[in-house]
Design a protein around this motif. Structure first.
Motif, PDB file in Angstrom:
ATOM      1  N   ALA A   1       0.830  -1.185   0.000  1.00 51.79           N
ATOM      2  CA  ALA A   1       0.000   0.000   0.000  1.00 51.79           C
ATOM      3  C   ALA A   1       0.877   1.253   0.000  1.00 51.79           C
ATOM      4  O   ALA A   1       0.527   2.244  -0.644  1.00 51.79           O
ATOM      5  CB  ALA A   1      -0.928   0.004   1.197  1.00 51.79           C
ATOM      6  N   THR A   2       1.987   1.194   0.697  1.00 48.80           N
ATOM      7  CA  THR A   2       2.864   2.358   0.750  1.00 48.80           C
ATOM      8  C   THR A   2       3.470   2.647  -0.612  1.00 48.80           C
ATOM      9  O   THR A   2       3.550   3.814  -1.023  1.00 48.80           O
ATOM     10  CB  THR A   2       3.986   2.127   1.781  1.00 48.80           C
ATOM     11  OG1 THR A   2       3.393   1.793   3.030  1.00 48.80           O
ATOM     12  CG2 THR A   2       4.838   3.356   1.938  1.00 48.80           C
ATOM     13  N   LEU A   3       3.877   1.623  -1.326  1.00 50.66           N
ATOM     14  CA  LEU A   3       4.475   1.817  -2.644  1.00 50.66           C
ATOM     15  C   LEU A   3       3.458   2.379  -3.631  1.00 50.66           C
ATOM     16  O   LEU A   3       3.749   3.345  -4.353  1.00 50.66           O
ATOM     17  CB  LEU A   3       5.047   0.498  -3.158  1.00 50.66           C
ATOM     18  CG  LEU A   3       5.692   0.543  -4.541  1.00 50.66           C
ATOM     19  CD1 LEU A   3       6.913   1.444  -4.524  1.00 50.66           C
ATOM     20  CD2 LEU A   3       6.071  -0.851  -4.984  1.00 50.66           C
ATOM     21  N   ILE A   4       2.269   1.817  -3.648  1.00 52.02           N
ATOM     22  CA  ILE A   4       1.242   2.281  -4.585  1.00 52.02           C
ATOM     23  C   ILE A   4       0.826   3.708  -4.268  1.00 52.02           C
ATOM     24  O   ILE A   4       0.676   4.539  -5.166  1.00 52.02           O
ATOM     25  CB  ILE A   4       0.040   1.322  -4.564  1.00 52.02           C
ATOM     26  CG1 ILE A   4       0.441  -0.012  -5.165  1.00 52.02           C
ATOM     27  CG2 ILE A   4      -1.153   1.905  -5.315  1.00 52.02           C
ATOM     28  CD1 ILE A   4      -0.598  -1.093  -5.028  1.00 52.02           C
ATOM     29  N   SER A   5       0.634   4.018  -2.976  1.00 55.54           N
ATOM     30  CA  SER A   5       0.241   5.384  -2.626  1.00 55.54           C
ATOM     31  C   SER A   5       1.368   6.377  -2.890  1.00 55.54           C
ATOM     32  O   SER A   5       1.103   7.521  -3.250  1.00 55.54           O
ATOM     33  CB  SER A   5      -0.201   5.451  -1.171  1.00 55.54           C
ATOM     34  OG  SER A   5       0.858   5.104  -0.318  1.00 55.54           O
ATOM     35  N   SER A   6       2.615   5.958  -2.741  1.00 56.64           N
ATOM     36  CA  SER A   6       3.737   6.858  -3.039  1.00 56.64           C
ATOM     37  C   SER A   6       3.807   7.181  -4.519  1.00 56.64           C
ATOM     38  O   SER A   6       4.062   8.324  -4.902  1.00 56.64           O
ATOM     39  CB  SER A   6       5.049   6.227  -2.590  1.00 56.64           C
ATOM     40  OG  SER A   6       5.060   6.013  -1.211  1.00 56.64           O
ATOM     41  N   ILE A   7       3.562   6.201  -5.350  1.00 56.25           N
ATOM     42  CA  ILE A   7       3.587   6.435  -6.793  1.00 56.25           C
ATOM     43  C   ILE A   7       2.384   7.261  -7.216  1.00 56.25           C
ATOM     44  O   ILE A   7       2.511   8.250  -7.957  1.00 56.25           O
ATOM     45  CB  ILE A   7       3.639   5.098  -7.553  1.00 56.25           C
ATOM     46  CG1 ILE A   7       4.968   4.406  -7.299  1.00 56.25           C
ATOM     47  CG2 ILE A   7       3.419   5.304  -9.045  1.00 56.25           C
ATOM     48  CD1 ILE A   7       5.034   2.975  -7.790  1.00 56.25           C
ATOM     49  N   SER A   8       1.202   6.879  -6.733  1.00 54.44           N
ATOM     50  CA  SER A   8      -0.012   7.558  -7.191  1.00 54.44           C
ATOM     51  C   SER A   8      -0.117   8.978  -6.652  1.00 54.44           C
ATOM     52  O   SER A   8      -0.752   9.826  -7.285  1.00 54.44           O
ATOM     53  CB  SER A   8      -1.252   6.755  -6.798  1.00 54.44           C
ATOM     54  OG  SER A   8      -1.376   6.693  -5.400  1.00 54.44           O
ATOM     55  N   LEU A  31      -5.050   4.644   8.893  1.00 58.81           N
ATOM     56  CA  LEU A  31      -6.312   4.015   8.516  1.00 58.81           C
ATOM     57  C   LEU A  31      -6.143   2.510   8.335  1.00 58.81           C
ATOM     58  O   LEU A  31      -7.023   1.732   8.694  1.00 58.81           O
ATOM     59  CB  LEU A  31      -6.850   4.650   7.232  1.00 58.81           C
ATOM     60  CG  LEU A  31      -8.246   4.232   6.799  1.00 58.81           C
ATOM     61  CD1 LEU A  31      -9.274   4.580   7.865  1.00 58.81           C
ATOM     62  CD2 LEU A  31      -8.606   4.893   5.486  1.00 58.81           C
ATOM     63  N   GLU A  32      -4.999   2.099   7.825  1.00 65.18           N
ATOM     64  CA  GLU A  32      -4.730   0.665   7.689  1.00 65.18           C
ATOM     65  C   GLU A  32      -4.617  -0.007   9.057  1.00 65.18           C
ATOM     66  O   GLU A  32      -5.140  -1.105   9.259  1.00 65.18           O
ATOM     67  CB  GLU A  32      -3.456   0.450   6.883  1.00 65.18           C
ATOM     68  CG  GLU A  32      -3.155  -1.000   6.613  1.00 65.18           C
ATOM     69  CD  GLU A  32      -1.909  -1.185   5.752  1.00 65.18           C
ATOM     70  OE1 GLU A  32      -1.471  -2.343   5.653  1.00 65.18           O
ATOM     71  OE2 GLU A  32      -1.391  -0.208   5.207  1.00 65.18           O
ATOM     72  N   CYS A  33      -3.978   0.657  10.000  1.00 67.01           N
ATOM     73  CA  CYS A  33      -3.868   0.096  11.357  1.00 67.01           C
ATOM     74  C   CYS A  33      -5.236   0.001  12.027  1.00 67.01           C
ATOM     75  O   CYS A  33      -5.528  -0.984  12.712  1.00 67.01           O
ATOM     76  CB  CYS A  33      -2.926   0.946  12.205  1.00 67.01           C
ATOM     77  SG  CYS A  33      -1.203   0.843  11.709  1.00 67.01           S
ATOM     78  N   VAL A  34      -6.079   1.002  11.818  1.00 68.81           N
ATOM     79  CA  VAL A  34      -7.435   0.959  12.372  1.00 68.81           C
ATOM     80  C   VAL A  34      -8.220  -0.183  11.741  1.00 68.81           C
ATOM     81  O   VAL A  34      -8.967  -0.893  12.426  1.00 68.81           O
ATOM     82  CB  VAL A  34      -8.148   2.312  12.166  1.00 68.81           C
ATOM     83  CG1 VAL A  34      -9.633   2.208  12.447  1.00 68.81           C
ATOM     84  CG2 VAL A  34      -7.523   3.369  13.038  1.00 68.81           C
ATOM     85  N   VAL A  89     -13.145   6.060   8.381  1.00 68.22           N
ATOM     86  CA  VAL A  89     -12.970   6.473   6.984  1.00 68.22           C
ATOM     87  C   VAL A  89     -13.316   7.945   6.811  1.00 68.22           C
ATOM     88  O   VAL A  89     -12.639   8.668   6.077  1.00 68.22           O
ATOM     89  CB  VAL A  89     -13.821   5.582   6.059  1.00 68.22           C
ATOM     90  CG1 VAL A  89     -13.756   6.052   4.629  1.00 68.22           C
ATOM     91  CG2 VAL A  89     -13.398   4.142   6.166  1.00 68.22           C
ATOM     92  N   SER A  90     -14.354   8.423   7.493  1.00 63.35           N
ATOM     93  CA  SER A  90     -14.738   9.824   7.340  1.00 63.35           C
ATOM     94  C   SER A  90     -13.672  10.761   7.903  1.00 63.35           C
ATOM     95  O   SER A  90     -13.397  11.816   7.328  1.00 63.35           O
ATOM     96  CB  SER A  90     -16.090  10.090   7.998  1.00 63.35           C
ATOM     97  OG  SER A  90     -16.021   9.912   9.387  1.00 63.35           O
TER      98      SER A  90
END
Length: 103
Positions: A1-8, A31-34, A89-90
């Protein structure tokens, strides 16, 4: 998730600057930890894997529905509006929008 979010993050042209990027990344990791903690609570209260999967699918659908991006808070039926106050999420969505547009 970190790699994809860093690129996007940079690919779609979000707010430049290290402070905006690291706030975005920290919000996603939080949010991932929650989400993982939420899954562990559901597993602890469920007797079978099937019931935990059904409960998590329904609650994730409900949380995503009242999360704020589709529909907006004003468009949510008044019966379900209170759910937006307990949905992680909100809060993540609101924090990301403030980070992106108000800086």
């Amino acid at each position: 998730a970190t790699l994809i979010s860093s690129i996007s993050y940079f690919w779609v042209g979000m707010a430049p600057g290290a402070n905006h990027y690291f706030y975005f990344l920290g919000t996603l990791i939080g949010l991932e930890c929650v989400g993982q903690a939420f899954a562990r609570v559901l597993i602890a209260f469920s007797r079978t894997q099937v019931s935990a999967n059904v409960a998590s699918s329904l609650l994730i659908l409900l949380f995503a529905t009242v999360g704020g991006f589709m529909p907006s808070f004003e468009q949510i039926t008044p019966v379900l509006r209170w759910l937006s106050w307990i949905t992680p999420v909100s809060y993540a969505f609101e924090g990301m929008m403030i980070n992106q547009f108000d800086g």
